[in-house]
Each structure stands twice: as structure tokens, then as C-alpha cells.
Design an enzyme around this catalytic site. Structure first.
Site, PDB file in Angstrom:
ATOM      1  N   GLN A   1       3.124  11.353  17.475  1.00  0.00           N
ATOM      2  CA  GLN A   1       2.590  13.005  17.805  1.00  0.00           C
ATOM      3  C   GLN A   1       1.259  13.112  17.011  1.00  0.00           C
ATOM      4  O   GLN A   1       0.249  13.693  17.527  1.00  0.00           O
ATOM      5  CB  GLN A   1       3.876  13.814  17.070  1.00  0.00           C
ATOM      6  CG  GLN A   1       4.959  14.115  18.000  1.00  0.00           C
ATOM      7  CD  GLN A   1       5.971  12.675  17.492  1.00  0.00           C
ATOM      8  OE1 GLN A   1       5.494  11.783  16.642  1.00  0.00           O
ATOM      9  NE2 GLN A   1       6.999  12.357  18.607  1.00  0.00           N
TER      10      GLN A   1
ATOM     11  N   SER B   1       2.936  12.340   7.187  1.00  0.00           N
ATOM     12  CA  SER B   1       2.024  12.675   8.005  1.00  0.00           C
ATOM     13  C   SER B   1       1.001  13.459   7.247  1.00  0.00           C
ATOM     14  O   SER B   1      -0.345  13.537   7.258  1.00  0.00           O
ATOM     15  CB  SER B   1       2.397  13.301   9.187  1.00  0.00           C
ATOM     16  OG  SER B   1       3.479  12.708  10.007  1.00  0.00           O
TER      17      SER B   1
ATOM     18  N   THR C   1       2.344   8.873  13.178  1.00  0.00           N
ATOM     19  CA  THR C   1       3.422   9.052  14.441  1.00  0.00           C
ATOM     20  C   THR C   1       2.591   9.170  15.747  1.00  0.00           C
ATOM     21  O   THR C   1       1.442   9.493  15.524  1.00  0.00           O
ATOM     22  CB  THR C   1       4.271   9.855  14.074  1.00  0.00           C
ATOM     23  OG1 THR C   1       3.614  11.116  14.230  1.00  0.00           O
ATOM     24  CG2 THR C   1       4.957   9.874  12.845  1.00  0.00           C
TER      25      THR C   1
ATOM     26  N   GLU D   1       2.264   4.028  10.356  1.00  0.00           N
ATOM     27  CA  GLU D   1       0.738   4.100  10.758  1.00  0.00           C
ATOM     28  C   GLU D   1       0.348   5.260  11.535  1.00  0.00           C
ATOM     29  O   GLU D   1      -0.534   4.924  12.209  1.00  0.00           O
ATOM     30  CB  GLU D   1       0.243   2.861  11.428  1.00  0.00           C
ATOM     31  CG  GLU D   1       0.702   1.653  10.617  1.00  0.00           C
ATOM     32  CD  GLU D   1      -0.447   1.289   9.422  1.00  0.00           C
ATOM     33  OE1 GLU D   1      -1.450   1.536   9.695  1.00  0.00           O
ATOM     34  OE2 GLU D   1      -0.050   1.027   8.356  1.00  0.00           O
TER      35      GLU D   1
ATOM     36  N   GLY E   1      20.665  -4.736  32.763  1.00  0.00           N
ATOM     37  CA  GLY E   1      21.985  -4.009  32.598  1.00  0.00           C
ATOM     38  C   GLY E   1      22.828  -4.604  31.553  1.00  0.00           C
ATOM     39  O   GLY E   1      22.214  -4.737  30.473  1.00  0.00           O
TER      40      GLY E   1
ATOM     41  N   TYR F   1       0.873  -1.153  -0.105  1.00  0.00           N
ATOM     42  CA  TYR F   1       0.137  -0.070   0.011  1.00  0.00           C
ATOM     43  C   TYR F   1       0.918   1.186  -0.059  1.00  0.00           C
ATOM     44  O   TYR F   1       1.832   1.575   0.922  1.00  0.00           O
ATOM     45  CB  TYR F   1      -0.863   0.066   1.363  1.00  0.00           C
ATOM     46  CG  TYR F   1      -1.914   0.868   1.248  1.00  0.00           C
ATOM     47  CD1 TYR F   1      -2.845   1.436   0.074  1.00  0.00           C
ATOM     48  CD2 TYR F   1      -2.022   1.962   2.371  1.00  0.00           C
ATOM     49  CE1 TYR F   1      -3.834   2.200   0.357  1.00  0.00           C
ATOM     50  CE2 TYR F   1      -3.093   2.645   2.482  1.00  0.00           C
ATOM     51  CZ  TYR F   1      -3.964   2.944   1.244  1.00  0.00           C
ATOM     52  OH  TYR F   1      -4.986   4.031   1.311  1.00  0.00           O
TER      53      TYR F   1
END
Ligand SMILES: Cc1cc2nc3c(=O)[nH]c(=O)nc-3n(C[C@H](O)[C@H](O)[C@H](O)COP(=O)(O)OP(=O)(O)OC[C@H]3O[C@@H](n4cnc5c(N)ncnc54)[C@H](O)[C@@H]3O)c2cc1C
Length: 435
Positions: A396, A133, A394, A392, A370, A124
Site C-alpha cells: 500500500q 510505515s 508495504t 521494505e 490442487g 538495521y
């Protein structure tokens, strides 16, 4: 209300976990190291009913909407890169299903996935160098020339790019109209003018192929426009007349339905990292019950009390966050399957929370283990986690979507409350007259 998985869901979970443990995990290190496509695992997945059209139909039929989540979580528990190689064609199939006519869906969805044991792949392709975006800024063009469309442009970061049998390409027919001037086109493999560009070398999910797709005077038959010409013409006319189409909200609603699957995929990684850390900290076979073992002073390799308490605190937080994120995914999938609008952004919430939890949990678990973590399986889970805050939508952008949807839902609730008060006042004003 019932939070328990039913017998069918539990049995399916067990089958998926076995496939992940016995087939995916042994193959993961090599494909992660050399970034090769895991063809043999993809074929086995098909042979064992772990991918393809029949599985899609089965998961879609689950009235709780949970089978798809179980499949995604367990396969990602095995290896996120291989899981995406197995599942990635679903994006192209979803693109066809969202925009195609019934005939186009019947033709192209099986060609994205393959029928029976035949393995086919779909891609896609939306993202471009200047438009990720910001999808309204796509520059790939589609120009009509008689019985053909001519596509020109470059798509970047495309999952299955260059190896897909069917590419669903989003291009602009009229750039001035932004996203309303765009349409989706089916471009089969080997179409002259279509070629793979650079293959990306990535931090994580390295078994999943990501590449550029270049379209240079790429000609496809006019029928490869998803939805058909009439629908496109009507849409363009409405956009030019400045009428609202509702398309943006339709697209938003569709994303809300697919995001829980992306979220739960991240949770598969977090769960794998959590389980491995439990076993590592306790030492193999140390105790029958790991949590009891942590509380048992005689185990955990003689750790001092304060350190044991710190370990418990971190493990408790990680387990709680994983469960909270999983529940958000399960709720959103259940809502979607049962036709309850995800108007508050519940799908985006589940993906946001799951991506953030997985990145946070793998970081915390590495801190706990660690320096030894650097050469343990945790380092791969840590690398694989990051993509879930990036693709897909972000993290934000998810936050932006959620805050907009929440605000819109709140305004709607206020308007409903005001209408209800006004109606009650009208009724009250009429009452004396009726009496
Ligand atoms: C491994 C991988 C696989 C992918 N697979 C596909 C695929 O199959 N098909 C496809 O089409 N694409 C795919 N993508 C592309 C992916 O969806 C995009 O990378 C993503 O949408 C982000 O777009 P961008 O890279 O242009 O970043 P940008 O949109 O340029 O974002 C850069 C930064 O700015 C932030 N930002 C942008 N806008 C806003 C805003 N309005 N408010 C606040 N912050 C903002 C972002 O959150 C980010 O931190 C894939 C990417 C990767 C890495």
C-alpha cells in the site's frame, strides 16, 4: 538497447543457481521447520564467494547493475529465508553507506559483513511498535551525555536482531522535528544496555532471524553517530529554522535504488514455484520440452483437453507476469547503476509488481495443483511470498509513493513544456525585430 545477459552475467547466474541447488535447498527444510539460523550455509556462502565485501564490490562494479539482481534471484530460488540470512546484513551496510562519513564507512561496512572468510552480521533497526510505515513517529531517543550518546527504546521486527555484530539504530534526537530530528547510530554487539527481546515466530522466511532489540540506557561513544556531530547540528538548526533539507527526497531516492533487489528476491520464489509446477504437472522425465509436452495430447497424464487448456492458460499467465516483473526490476537496477533518476518511482514499481506477482503466482499454482499442493514445496513458497508485500515498504505504501512520484514527474513535465512554449513565443516575438 540489449536485453541479453553477457557471458560474465550468465556464468555468474549458473554459479549462483548451483550454490542454491546444491547447498541452500538441501538445508532449507530443517531451518524452515525449526526456525534456526543457517550458520553452516552462511559460512559456505562466504567460503564460495556468495557473500561478503568482495561480492558486494563485484556486483556494484557491473556496469549494467544486473549481478546483484542475479545473485538475489538465484539465492531466493533456493530458499528465501536462507537467502535473507545470507544477504540481510547488506541493509545495515547500506545504512552506514547512506549516512556515514568516508572514515565511518571504511570502518563499519566491513564490520557489518566480515572480511575474507570471517563472517560478521549487521542489523538495521528502524521499526518500532507504533512506527513502521510512519517512520517520523519513532520514539527511541538518543541523548548526548558528554562524550557519549545514551539510547533508550524498543525496536521490533529486526532482521538479524540479537545476532548481529553491528546494529545501525535510527533514533530521535529531537522528537518535535519528526524525521528531521532523527539520526543513525552504530551500536556494536555486547554494548551494555543492548539486549535481544522477543524472537518472532513467522509464517515464512523462517530461517531468517527476526527479533526485538531493546535499548536501556545504552551508552555508545559520541563518534558512533553516523555523519558526525557537525552535520547533525547543521541539520537540526535548518529544521528548527523551517528550512527545507532535501533529506526526505534523498531518502526516497535511496529507497528507489534498493527496491529492485527486494523485488527480484520475490521473483526468485515465483520462478522456483513455476518451475516445480511445470515438472510436477508433466511428471518427471515425461518430455524433453515441457511446453511442447503440454501441447502434446499423449502426455500430461491423460488430462482431458479442457483441463489441459486451463493448465496452459494459467502457466502462460504466470510465466508472463514473472517475466514482466523481472523486467521492471532489471530496468530499475540498470537505471540506478547508470545514474538515471528513478523519478517516476521505477524502483518502487518493480518491488510492488514483483511482490504482488509472487503472492498471486504461488496462489494460482497451488490452485492448479490442487490439494496435493498442501504437502508439496509450493506451500513453503506460498508462505515465503507474503513478506514481500509487507517489509521494505508495504504494497500500500509503495502505491502511495509511486502515485506521488508519478504526479510530481508529470507536473515537472508540464512545467517544462510550458517553459518551452514560452521560450518559443519569446523567440517568435523577437524575430521581426531581428529581421
Ligand atoms: C520479517 C520481517 C523483517 C523485518 N525486518 C526489518 C528490519 O530489518 N529493520 C526494520 O527496521 N524493520 C523491519 N521490518 C519491519 C517492516 O519494515 C514493517 O513491518 C513495515 O514497514 C510495516 O510497518 P508496520 O508493521 O508498523 O505496519 P503499519 O505501518 O502499521 O501498517 C499496517 C497496515 O496499514 C497500511 N498502511 C500504513 N500506512 C498507510 C498509508 N499511509 N496508506 C495506506 N496504507 C497504509 C500498511 O500498508 C499495512 O497494511 C521487518 C518486518 C518483518 C515482518
Amino acid at each position: 538497447m540489449n536485453f541479453a545477459l553477457n557471458d560474465e552475467q550468465l556464468a555468474f547466474k549458473e554459479r549462483c543457481r548451483r550454490f542454491a541447488r546444491e547447498v541452500i535447498r538441501p538445508a532449507a527444510p530443517i531451518h524452515d521447520a525449526d526456525e534456526s539460523v543457517p550458520w553452516e550455509v552462511m559460512r559456505q556462502a562466504r567460503a564460495q564467494g556468495m557473500s561478503g565485501l568482495a561480492l558486494l564490490e563485484r556486483t556494484a562494479a557491473d556496469p549494467d547493475g544486473q549481478l546483484g539482481l542475479i545473485h538475489a534471484e538465484e539465492l531466493h530460488w533456493g530458499c528465501a529465508g536462507i537467502a535473507l540470512a545470507i544477504n540481510g546484513s547488506g541493509l545495515a551496510a547500506a545504512g552506514v553507506a547512506a549516512s556515514g562519513t568516508p572514515d565511518q564507512i571504511a570502518e563499519w561496512v566491513p564490520r557489518c559483513l566480515g572480511v575474507g572468510d570471517e563472517l560478521k552480521l549487521g542489523a538495521y533497526a528502524v521499526t518500532e511498535p507504533q512506527a513502521g510505515s510512519d517512520v517520523k513517529s519513532l520514539r527511541t531517543t538518543a541523548r548526548r551525555d558528554g562524550d557519549e550518546w545514551v539510547l533508550n527504546g524498543t525496536k521490533v521486527f529486526i532482521t538479524n536482531g540479537g545476532i548481529a555484530d553491528v546494529n545501525v539504530v535510527v533514533a530521535t534526537v529531537d522528537p518535535e522535528l519528526g524525521h528531521r530530528g532523527q539520526a543513525s547510530f552504530v551500536v556494536p554487539k555486547d554494548t551494555p544496555g543492548l539486549r535481544m527481546g522477543k524472537k518472532e515466530s513467522k509464517l515464512g522466511i523462517r530461517a531468517s532471524q527476526t527479533a526485538e532489540l531493546v535499548l536501556e540506557d545504552c551508552r555508545i561513544p559520541v563518534e558512533h553517530l553516523l555523519g558526525g556531530l557537525d552535520k547533525l547540528e547543521r541539520k537540526l538548526e535548518r529544521a528548527r529554522a523551517g528550512e527545507s533539507s532535501g533529506r526526505a527526497s534523498n531518502a526516497l531516492a535511496t529507497f528507489e535504488l534498493t527496491r529492485p533487489i527486494v523485488g527480484i528476491s520475490a521473483i526468485g520464489i515465483a520462478q522456483a514455484a513455476y518451475e516445480w509446477t511445470l515438472e510436477h504437472l508433466l511428471g518427471e522425465g515425461a518430455v524433453a520440452d515441457p511446453i511442447e509436452g503440454l501441447l502434446d495430447e499423449s502426455s500430461t497424464a491423460g488430462r482431458p483437453a479442457l483441463e489441459r487448456q486451463h493448465v496452459q492458460q494459467v502457466l502462460a499467465d504466470v510465466a508472463t507476469e514473472i517475466d514482466a516483473a523481472r523486467l521492471l526490476c532489471q530496468r530499475a537496477a540498470w537505471m540506478g547503476r547508470n545514474g538515471i533518476p528513478l523519478a517516476g518511482g521505477q524502483g518502487s514499481m518493480s518491488k510492488l509488481k514483483a511482490g504482488d506477482v509472487t503472492m498471486w503466482a504461488t496462489t494460482r499454482l497451488i490452485d492448479l495443483v490442487g490439494p496435493a499442493a498442501a504437502s508439496s514445496p509450493l506451500e513453503k513458497w506460498f508462505r515465503d511470498a507474503k513478506i514481500f508485500q509487507l517489509f521494505e515498504g508495504t504494497a500500500q505504501v509503495q502505491r502511495q509513493v509511486i502515485s506521488r512520484m508519478q504526479a510530481a514527474e508529470y507536473r515537472e513535465r508540464l512545467a517544462e513544456a510550458a517553459a518551452s512554449v514560452a521560450s518559443a513565443e519569446r523567440d517568435a516575438a523577437r524575430e521581426p525585430a531581428l529581421a
